[in-house]
Design a protein around this motif. Structure first.
Motif: not given
Length: 203
Positions: A98, A100, A104
């Motif tokens: 989690d 990201g 990205r």
């Protein structure tokens, strides 16, 4: 390329070739994008070096897998970390599901691929998505071999005192459990890890 006397050369699409070269030049950054893994001499490895050995691993196990498109497997291996040319690598020990990172890296890949002709950009992004989602046999193998190459580097590297070799034993288990070959190779890497842990404990 040579042509028969009566055969005209195919005109080069110069503009397309310029865009490909621009992309290659931008991807050169991966030679200096450092990872947390160390080489046998103790220096930090680059993402490009990791990708090279991942591809070598995939080639050497080609005969062990049936019904695999090896060219596609190699393409996936080559593109799987291209996004790191912009934002760099996140060390394996601090990665989480989690954080990201995937979103990205995908955005960075899209930025990098803007230089390419649309067809090549679309192919690379599709291969990256396939890898990330592990939605084909080739992607499953690429993802598993990626974890295995990282673990092998942890064992091979000249690491700092106190390096957590036990990290290897739980790392990437979900990816390496998805194919019989990956499970078998993983068991061999686990043995190397345990041997290194015992060696460090005796030192």
């Amino acid at each position: 390329m040579t042509f028969a006397p009566d055969q005209e050369p195919i005109p080069a699409d110069t503009a397309r070739h310029v865009r490909i070269i621009d992309f290659i030049q931008a991807a050169e950054t991966l030679k200096d994008t450092l990872r947390s893994g160390r080489t046998a001499q103790g220096r930090l490895e680059s993402t490009a070096e990791h990708t090279w050995r991942l591809c070598l691993l995939a080639i050497l196990f080609e005969a062990e897998v049936a019904n695999i498109d090896v060219l596609k497997l190699l393409k996936i291996c080559v593109v799987h970390d291209l996004g790191e040319a912009i934002s760099g690598d996140v060390p394996a020990p601090i990665q989480s599901s989690d954080d990201g990172r995937a979103a990205r890296e995908r955005q960075d890949l899209l930025t990098l691929c803007k230089a390419l002709p649309e067809d090549l950009s679309a192919e690379i992004v599709a291969l990256w998505d396939e890898y990330t989602d592990a939605r084909s046999p080739e992607a499953i193998l690429a993802k598993g071999f990626d974890k295995i190459e990282t673990m092998l580097q942890h064992v091979k590297g000249r690491n700092a005192p106190g390096f957590d070799y036990a990290f290897n034993l739980g790392y990437g288990r979900e990816a390496t459990d998805r194919h019989p070959l990956l499970r078998e190779v993983r068991s061999l890497v686990d043995e190397l890890t345990q041997r290194e842990m015992a060696s460090q404990a005796d030192a």
